[in-house]
Structure formats: C-alpha cells, structure tokens
Write an enzyme that holds these catalytic residues in place. Structure first.
Site, short mmCIF file in Angstrom:
data_model
loop_
_atom_site.label_atom_id
_atom_site.label_comp_id
_atom_site.label_asym_id
_atom_site.label_seq_id
_atom_site.Cartn_x
_atom_site.Cartn_y
_atom_site.Cartn_z
N HIS A 1 0.82 -1.22 0.00
CA HIS A 1 0.00 0.00 0.00
C HIS A 1 0.85 1.27 0.00
O HIS A 1 0.33 2.35 -0.24
CB HIS A 1 -0.93 0.00 1.21
CG HIS A 1 -2.03 -1.01 1.11
ND1 HIS A 1 -3.35 -0.67 0.87
CD2 HIS A 1 -2.01 -2.37 1.17
CE1 HIS A 1 -4.09 -1.77 0.82
NE2 HIS A 1 -3.30 -2.82 1.00
N ASP B 1 3.63 9.47 -1.27
CA ASP B 1 2.46 8.73 -0.80
C ASP B 1 2.24 7.57 -1.76
O ASP B 1 2.42 7.72 -2.98
CB ASP B 1 1.23 9.66 -0.84
CG ASP B 1 0.30 9.42 0.34
OD1 ASP B 1 0.24 8.28 0.81
OD2 ASP B 1 -0.37 10.38 0.77
#
Ligand code: GDG
Length: 519
Positions: free
Chosen positions: A183, A403
């Site tokens: 992730h 991110d």
C-alpha cells in the site's frame, strides 16, 4: 464478479475458490471492557467494503491482529467466531505480545520500512533487533496462515508489515498461489540498497506469484531493483503486468492503483445531514461582509500526522501565497485536520510541535477581525463531519512529500457529484498518475510552486473548475475499489490484460517551455 465465477473461467492451474486475506489488522478492533468482556468495533473504509463481498461469496477468511495481546487470544476466539457468523466469512486472530508489537510494528515497520520506502533515509532506525522482531512476527503470521490454508485457496497478503510472510509459508511447504499488495511506495534502487536486510526482504517478495504496487513508479522501482541484482532476467510486459521467471517460477508484478467505494461514498455524502452540515460550515467560514450567495473560499487539508504527508511544507506554501498575493487575505482560509497517529514514536511529537508553531505564526501574521487564515484541528472528525468538509471546501490541498496513493484526493472529488472544487495534488502521490488531467499537480518541496498554484486555483473560473472536476470524477469512477479487487484477482488467475494492451508509463512532470533552447 463472484470469486467462483472468476475461478471457473480461469485457465487451469490458476483456479481458486476461496479468498484468504492477511493483513496486520483485522477488519474489527477489539478492546477490553470492565468485567472481562470485549468491545468489538467493525472497521470501515474502501478496502473492507470491497473485499467483504468476495470473502462472503467464496466462504473466505481474514487473518490479522485483533489489536490485543497474545495471552488473550483464546478468550477472543469466541468473540471472533460470533462476529464471523454475523459477517458471513471467517475471522482469525494472530495475537502479539507487547514486545512483539514494539519491535515489529513500532520498530521495523514504522521506523525502518515506512521512512525508507517514503525516501526518508535519515529517519530510519536500522536496529538489528527490529529486524529480528519483524521476521519472527512474520513467521508467526506465516504459521497461522499455513494452518488455515487449503487446496483451492488464493492467499492475498497486504502491506509493508507482512512482506516476509510469503517466504515463511513457502518454507512451511505451502505451494498455493499467493499475492502481495504494497500500500506504500517502493523506493528506488539506491535507497533500497541502504537496507541492511535488503536481500532477505527481496527474496521474500519474490516468493509470491503476484506482487502488486500502487503505481507504475513503484512497480518500475521494484523491477529495476530485481533486474539490477539478478542478472539475466527476461521481462514480459502486458499493460500493467510484467512477468519474469525466477528460479523456475513465474513472478508477476503489476501496478494496481487502489481507490474508494465510489457509489457508497457518493450516497453517504449526499444525505440531508451531510448537505446541511456542509452549509453550516460554509456559513461559519464565510468571510465578513460576504452575502449569502457567495461561498467562502476554503482550502482543505486532511492528513494523518506523518512526515510523509508534508504538512509543514503545505503551511509554508500557504503562508507564501498570503505574503505574495494580498488579494487572498481576508478571502481565503485553510481548514487543516491533522489526525493523531503513531503517538508512541517521539519523532511524531516533534512534528506536531512544528505544525503548531507554523499555524501560530501564520495566524499571528495575518489574522484580522472576522478572518482567521488557518483553522487547525488536531484530532478526528466523524464521517459526517469529514464528508461535510469535503463538500464545503472549494480547493483540496493534498501535498504529501511521497504517498503510495492518497485516498483523500479521491474522496474529495467524489463527495459531491455536482462539485466545482479544485484538486491541488502532489506529483509524488501515487494518485497523480491517474489524476494528472484534472488536478493541478505540484512539487510539494517547491513552496513557490505551491503558493502560485493556490493563487491560480482561487481565481479559476467556474467553467474551468467544472471541466477539470468532470475529468477527475470520470477517472475515479472507472477505476474504483471494486475494479481494483477484480483487476488484482484477475491478474492472480493469469487473466490479466492481453498482449495488445499498451505498457503503462509512469508520471514525470513536463519540462518547462524553453528548456531545450540554448542548451
Ligand atoms: C495508506 C497509504 C494509501 C482521515 N482522517 C479522518 C478519516 N480519514 C480517512 C480518509 C482516508 C484515510 O483515512 C486516509 O487514507 P490515505 O490514503 O490518505 O492515507 P494512509 O492512511 O497513509 O494510507 C496511502 C492507503 O494506505 C490505501 O492503500 O492510499 O498512500 O499511505 O480514507 O477518509 N476518516 C474519518 N475521520 C477522520 O478524521 N472518518
């Protein structure tokens, strides 16, 4: 599509019937109540919503840490069994001792992998005992998984806490198909090579049949690492998937940008309560002297307290915008939510102090009666408040330094179907690849770029705002969380995109005009 349907149309050898999900946390959180009972709260969020239907239909199982210690697990097995019946799929807890939690979670996961994979090498704490705790907890998860796994299963392991589970199950003789999804970002080769345990970690990632990343950037960083270290590998590219033969097995690597449950999100954000709350917030933030027809110009930031989210950089960018563009003063406010996170790590306290100071400085420099430049909240909003803020804001300022994806960017776009909002997005967020056409992409390290983009976004005509938002919404709608689950499971079954699909390219910023002149 049902897991069984998917399986029945899969080529032989890649068939599976039951989905087994493994993640650090279970989709339920247990906490002790006085008198020895347990309080159970169900997790929400896109991942849980998307996986649940597949888990239910395939009679699946979810294995993870229920948030309580090892000694308690027998007791909580009953609670999980009852909850499993209600949910329609099995939950299995893996208990962790406080020492394991400290070394594995706070230590290796969050003081080694998290900073290194987000390019913050200087924040890494390469303590050998953290690695020991990580491998030992990963072996514990692997043993629990091996005990549950059976013929016909597909094992789907999630995230950076559990990268070594793959090797653990292979060592225990489990040959079932297994996939892993990261992730967070995967770092470039030179950063990865700083890791003292780079080779065992890489071996473990290569023990999965499918390794998924959020973006082409991360997938290609991984491929470059693997091909640089292992000579002679041949890659076969099919759209988002790249396959290679490693030690006689096929390992497929892909880019699978995660998303949100678009329909559920849109429905939840158009309830009368949310609409009313958004109107109240709008009135409360309206600058003095503005009539009822004029909406306030609110910029919104929603970030976990984390150095990767670039909150101080964002505040400096906003301060520069107020300094450089006086017309913004008195008109534009930033509403910034900072959600407490990892409070046991001292570094996070220092970061909070820096944010507190910057907010104080900006408000001290610019506030005037009736107008406060930064409305800062350190805490959490309930869902209603969060959705209402998304609806109320004109501009979302999503500027992480790095991110994996960033779901806040996608949620802001989908919170209102009739939105004329503007998304300012960091080019270092995984989401920039998909959202590059409608968003204003910025380099969050470049405060001048951020300040100028804020000014541009504040003055953008309504028609242009709507045009850009329509592009964003179309893209997010077509690649929602259900698409993500389907695409990953299809790839796991060898039913990925065909050879005719164009290879995906990573996002890089366009060169400024005139760059080549006079070189
Ligand atoms: C990791 C990766 C990747 C936030 N504040 C509140 C609240 N939230 C919800 C948001 C959003 C989620 O938390 C945050 O998701 P992000 O994607 O922005 O970031 P991470 O937590 O760092 O997640 C990231 C993600 O995994 C998924 O793969 O995108 O890159 O770092 O859903 O809405 N929700 C509520 N109140 C809050 O105050 N209710």
């Amino acid at each position: 599509m049902k897991a069984r349907d998917l399986a029945s149309s899969a080529p032989s050898g890649t068939d599976f019937h039951r989905l087994v999900v493994v993640s650090n946390r279970l989709p339920v959180v247990l906490s002790p109540l006085p008198g020895g009972a347990w309080n159970l709260e169900r997790g929400s969020g896109g991942l849980v919503t998307a996986l649940q239907p597949v888990l239910r239909r395939s009679g699946g199982l979810w294995l993870g840490w229920p948030g309580v210690g090892e000694g308690d697990t027998e007791d909580i097995d009953d609670v999980l069994r009852t909850e499993s019946e209600a949910l329609g799929y099995e939950l299995r807890g893996v208990g962790l001792t406080p020492e394991e939690e400290e070394g594995f979670y706070l230590g290796f996961s969050n003081q080694v992998v998290w900073p290194l994979f987000h390019d913050f090498q200087g924040r890494c704490n390469f303590r050998p005992r953290y690695w020991d705790a990580y491998t030992s907890v990963n072996r514990k998860f692997a043993a629990a998984l091996a005990g549950e796994a059976r013929q016909g299963d597909f094992l789907w392991i999630h995230d950076y806490h559990l990268m070594s589970v793959g090797e653990g199950i292979r060592k225990l003789g489990v040959t079932l198909p297994a996939g892993f999804f990261l992730h967070i970002p995967f770092p470039p080769l030179d950063l990865f090579l700083k890791l003292p345990w780079r080779f065992p970690l890489l071996r473990s990632l290569l023990s999965y049949d499918l390794v998924g990343f959020q973006s082409v950037r991360d997938r290609d960083n991984f491929l470059y690492t693997v091909t640089s270290l292992i000579p002679g590998l041949e890659l076969r590219e099919r759209g988002r998937l790249v396959s290679m033969e490693v030690a006689g097995r096929t390992v497929t690597v892909g880019s699978f940008p995660i998303s949100i449950d678009v329909e559920e999100f849109a429905d939840a954000s158009r309830t009368p309560e949310v609409v009313r709350k958004a109107e109240e917030l709008d009135v409360a933030h309206r600058p003095p002297g503005t009539g009822p027809s004029k909406r306030g110009l609110i910029l919104l930031g929603v970030d976990r307290l984390d150095y990767s989210k670039g909150i101080p950089h964002k505040l400096r960018g906003f301060r520069l915008a107020l300094r450089r563009y006086p017309e913004l003063r008195g008109r534009v406010s930033l509403v910034q939510l900072v959600v407490p996170s990892r409070e046991d790590i001292p570094e996070y306290h220092r970061m909070k102090a820096e944010i507190d100071r910057l907010v104080g400085e900006i408000n001290g420099e610019f506030s005037r009666p009736g107008w406060t430049p930064v409305h800062y909240r350190y805490g959490q909003w309930d869902r209603l408040e969060l959705l209402a803020h998304y609806r109320m804001a004109r501009i979302a300022l999503v500027t992480p330094l790095k991110d994996g994806m960033n779901l806040v960017a996608k949620e802001f776009c989908m919170a209102s179907p009739e939105s004329d909002g503007v998304l300012i997005l960091s080019e270092h967020a995984g989401a920039s690849s998909q959202l590059r056409e409608g968003a204003f992409l910025v380099n969050p390290y470049d405060v001048e770029d951020v300040a100028a983009t804020i000014q541009r976004a504040c003055g953008l005509p309504e028609e242009e705002r709507r045009r850009r938002m329509a592009l964003l919404q179309d893209r997010i709608r077509s690649e929602d969380i259900h698409w993500w689950v389907r695409t990953f499971l299809d790839a796991a079954k060898g039913r990925g995109e065909g050879d005719e699909v164009e290879p995906l390219k990573r996002y890089v910023p366009p060169l400024p005009s005139g760059f080549m002149e006079g070189l």
